[in-house]
Write a protein that holds these residues in place. Structure first.
Motif, PDB file in Angstrom:
ATOM      1  N   SER A 213      50.345  51.543  45.063  1.00  0.00           N
ATOM      2  CA  SER A 213      51.112  50.481  43.955  1.00  0.00           C
ATOM      3  C   SER A 213      51.454  49.500  44.695  1.00  0.00           C
ATOM      4  O   SER A 213      51.491  48.112  44.257  1.00  0.00           O
ATOM      5  N   ASN A 214      52.520  49.641  45.752  1.00  0.00           N
ATOM      6  CA  ASN A 214      53.212  48.571  46.242  1.00  0.00           C
ATOM      7  C   ASN A 214      52.082  47.694  46.869  1.00  0.00           C
ATOM      8  O   ASN A 214      52.449  46.207  47.041  1.00  0.00           O
ATOM      9  N   LEU A 215      50.916  48.096  47.479  1.00  0.00           N
ATOM     10  CA  LEU A 215      50.151  47.354  48.356  1.00  0.00           C
ATOM     11  C   LEU A 215      49.449  46.311  47.337  1.00  0.00           C
ATOM     12  O   LEU A 215      49.416  45.073  47.727  1.00  0.00           O
ATOM     13  N   PHE A 216      48.975  46.681  46.303  1.00  0.00           N
ATOM     14  CA  PHE A 216      48.422  45.918  45.404  1.00  0.00           C
ATOM     15  C   PHE A 216      49.151  44.999  44.534  1.00  0.00           C
ATOM     16  O   PHE A 216      48.982  44.358  44.119  1.00  0.00           O
ATOM     17  N   ALA A 217      50.622  45.433  44.440  1.00  0.00           N
ATOM     18  CA  ALA A 217      51.384  44.418  43.949  1.00  0.00           C
ATOM     19  C   ALA A 217      51.572  43.168  44.625  1.00  0.00           C
ATOM     20  O   ALA A 217      51.818  42.180  44.307  1.00  0.00           O
ATOM     21  N   ILE A 218      51.543  43.465  45.887  1.00  0.00           N
ATOM     22  CA  ILE A 218      51.295  42.078  46.924  1.00  0.00           C
ATOM     23  C   ILE A 218      49.810  41.414  46.970  1.00  0.00           C
ATOM     24  O   ILE A 218      49.960  40.345  46.982  1.00  0.00           O
ATOM     25  N   TYR A 219      48.858  42.389  46.839  1.00  0.00           N
ATOM     26  CA  TYR A 219      47.641  41.753  47.209  1.00  0.00           C
ATOM     27  C   TYR A 219      47.115  40.821  45.846  1.00  0.00           C
ATOM     28  O   TYR A 219      46.686  39.874  45.565  1.00  0.00           O
ATOM     29  N   ASN A 220      47.498  41.662  44.555  1.00  0.00           N
ATOM     30  CA  ASN A 220      46.998  40.957  43.263  1.00  0.00           C
ATOM     31  C   ASN A 220      47.632  41.293  42.062  1.00  0.00           C
ATOM     32  O   ASN A 220      48.872  42.392  42.257  1.00  0.00           O
ATOM     33  N   GLN A 221      47.366  41.015  41.149  1.00  0.00           N
ATOM     34  CA  GLN A 221      48.462  41.265  39.989  1.00  0.00           C
ATOM     35  C   GLN A 221      47.861  42.689  39.230  1.00  0.00           C
ATOM     36  O   GLN A 221      48.234  43.148  38.341  1.00  0.00           O
ATOM     37  N   LYS A 222      46.914  43.216  39.535  1.00  0.00           N
ATOM     38  CA  LYS A 222      46.130  44.386  39.075  1.00  0.00           C
ATOM     39  C   LYS A 222      46.697  45.568  39.922  1.00  0.00           C
ATOM     40  O   LYS A 222      46.912  45.672  41.231  1.00  0.00           O
ATOM     41  N   THR A 223      47.143  46.676  38.951  1.00  0.00           N
ATOM     42  CA  THR A 223      47.466  48.068  39.683  1.00  0.00           C
ATOM     43  C   THR A 223      46.156  48.520  39.978  1.00  0.00           C
ATOM     44  O   THR A 223      45.143  48.447  39.576  1.00  0.00           O
ATOM     45  N   PRO A 224      46.337  49.734  40.783  1.00  0.00           N
ATOM     46  CA  PRO A 224      45.145  50.357  41.080  1.00  0.00           C
ATOM     47  C   PRO A 224      44.741  51.243  39.897  1.00  0.00           C
ATOM     48  O   PRO A 224      43.272  51.325  39.992  1.00  0.00           O
ATOM     49  N   GLN A 225      45.561  51.580  39.043  1.00  0.00           N
ATOM     50  CA  GLN A 225      45.060  52.343  37.845  1.00  0.00           C
ATOM     51  C   GLN A 225      44.160  51.426  37.194  1.00  0.00           C
ATOM     52  O   GLN A 225      43.074  51.841  36.626  1.00  0.00           O
ATOM     53  N   HIS A 226      44.376  50.101  36.808  1.00  0.00           N
ATOM     54  CA  HIS A 226      43.746  49.185  36.407  1.00  0.00           C
ATOM     55  C   HIS A 226      42.288  48.920  36.811  1.00  0.00           C
ATOM     56  O   HIS A 226      41.271  48.638  36.295  1.00  0.00           O
ATOM     57  N   ILE A 227      42.466  48.699  38.174  1.00  0.00           N
ATOM     58  CA  ILE A 227      41.258  48.588  39.025  1.00  0.00           C
ATOM     59  C   ILE A 227      40.231  49.689  38.556  1.00  0.00           C
ATOM     60  O   ILE A 227      38.936  49.325  38.595  1.00  0.00           O
ATOM     61  N   ILE A 228      40.616  50.987  38.620  1.00  0.00           N
ATOM     62  CA  ILE A 228      39.805  52.010  38.662  1.00  0.00           C
ATOM     63  C   ILE A 228      39.071  52.177  37.036  1.00  0.00           C
ATOM     64  O   ILE A 228      37.885  52.209  36.812  1.00  0.00           O
ATOM     65  N   LEU A 229      39.892  51.843  36.014  1.00  0.00           N
ATOM     66  CA  LEU A 229      39.569  51.630  34.781  1.00  0.00           C
ATOM     67  C   LEU A 229      38.522  50.406  34.495  1.00  0.00           C
ATOM     68  O   LEU A 229      37.601  50.611  33.768  1.00  0.00           O
ATOM     69  N   GLU A 230      38.838  49.330  35.144  1.00  0.00           N
ATOM     70  CA  GLU A 230      38.082  48.076  35.007  1.00  0.00           C
ATOM     71  C   GLU A 230      36.748  48.312  35.649  1.00  0.00           C
ATOM     72  O   GLU A 230      35.712  48.083  35.327  1.00  0.00           O
ATOM     73  N   ARG A 231      36.479  49.144  36.588  1.00  0.00           N
ATOM     74  CA  ARG A 231      35.251  49.488  37.465  1.00  0.00           C
ATOM     75  C   ARG A 231      34.381  50.390  36.241  1.00  0.00           C
ATOM     76  O   ARG A 231      33.363  50.128  36.140  1.00  0.00           O
ATOM     77  N   LEU A 232      35.140  51.185  35.771  1.00  0.00           N
ATOM     78  CA  LEU A 232      34.500  51.954  34.440  1.00  0.00           C
ATOM     79  C   LEU A 232      34.123  51.310  33.489  1.00  0.00           C
ATOM     80  O   LEU A 232      32.723  51.453  33.132  1.00  0.00           O
TER      81      LEU A 232
END
Length: 285
Positions: A213-232
């Motif tokens: 979660s901390n890594l993706f907060a730096i990388y972009n505005q999407k959380t890891p959880q949101h990325i998983i659901l977006e892919r679905l």
């Protein structure tokens, strides 16, 4: 721009590499089209539009984008010649060769937005030179032609991946952190139907969920959880757009035991019910 079209085949393995300076014109005539990956390159002096899945992207002059066989690409809005390198896994498997090129999760099979990469003015001649060497090798059939073309393709992928890391990933991340994000993206593409929790991927990566979660907060505005659901949700839209499967079939294919649960999930992610989404796509068509 001179129109050229080249193909290389190893029939025994069904290996294929194609080069075209007008992929809209040539794509249907390449004998191998299934499960191909494309690197599209706008070598014009004006922008070019390409449709990927259910939206349109614009490539500015000297921009590239990578398209995998998981995505549906259409050149219906493409008005200018668009250069394409097309290849299949049998010719060059980017998964098997990931240690060589480190492109998965950045250029290919990632869960982020399409990786549009710009070629800086200082590197444009280098890319054009590589293109010329490709043409020369395609016109030099001998026993090592396949090896030479594979080496050139690997060189192209490495050059584009380096630019992608510079342009698409923030400088605050070190190499190990970039590798973690990259591997997370690939794992989501592989397991999104069965693994829906960040902790599932954290375990596969030997990291804590908080670290991700901390890594993706730096990388972009999407959380890891949101990325998983977006892919679905993206896969659901692809199945609605490009197959004849009904909503109930899609729900079960994506791991939902209850179609109503799938419908609620889809509306939460897209603002449409599955039926509303299908109708909106029909109206657009």
């Amino acid at each position: 721009m001179e129109h050229i079209k080249y193909e290389y085949h190893r029939p025994r393995e069904n290996a294929f590499l194609g080069l075209s300076t007008d992929i809209k014109q040539d794509d249907a005539y390449f004998p191998v089209r299934d499960h191909t990956i494309k690197i599209l390159w706008n070598r014009n002096t004006a922008p070019v539009q390409v449709c990927v899945d259910d939206y349109t992207i614009t490539l500015k002059p000297n921009q590239l984008v990578s398209i995998t066989y998981l995505q549906e690409v259409s050149f219906s809005k493409t008005q200018l010649p668009l250069t394409s390198f097309s290849f299949n896994r049998e010719f060059y498997c980017i998964i098997d060769h990931d240690e060589e090129v480190s492109c998965n999760g950045i250029l290919f099979f990632g869960t982020q937005d399409l990786p549009i990469v710009s070629i800086p003015y200082t590197l444009q001649q280098r890319f054009e030179t590589l293109f010329s060497v490709f043409v020369e090798e395609f016109t030099t059939p001998d026993k090592i032609q396949g090896q030479m073309l594979q080496m050139l393709l690997k060189r192209l992928i490495i050059m584009v991946t380096r630019l992608a890391k510079e342009q698409l990933i923030v400088k605050a991340l070190n190499n190990d952190q970039i590798e973690t994000i990259r591997k997370f993206n690939v794992l989501v593409d592989i397991h999104y139907k069965t693994k829906r929790k960040v902790s599932d991927y954290a375990e596969l990566l030997h990291k804590s969920p908080k670290t991700l979660s901390n890594l993706f907060a730096i990388y972009n505005q999407k959380t890891p959880q949101h990325i998983i659901l977006e892919r679905l949700a993206l896969e659901a839209k692809r199945l609605m757009n490009f197959t004849d499967k009904q909503n109930q079939e899609i729900a079960y294919e994506l791991g939902f035991n209850d179609p109503a649960h799938f419908s609620r999930f889809f509306k939460k992610m897209t603002q449409f019910t599955p039926s509303e989404y299908r109708n909106s796509q029909l109206m657009q068509a």
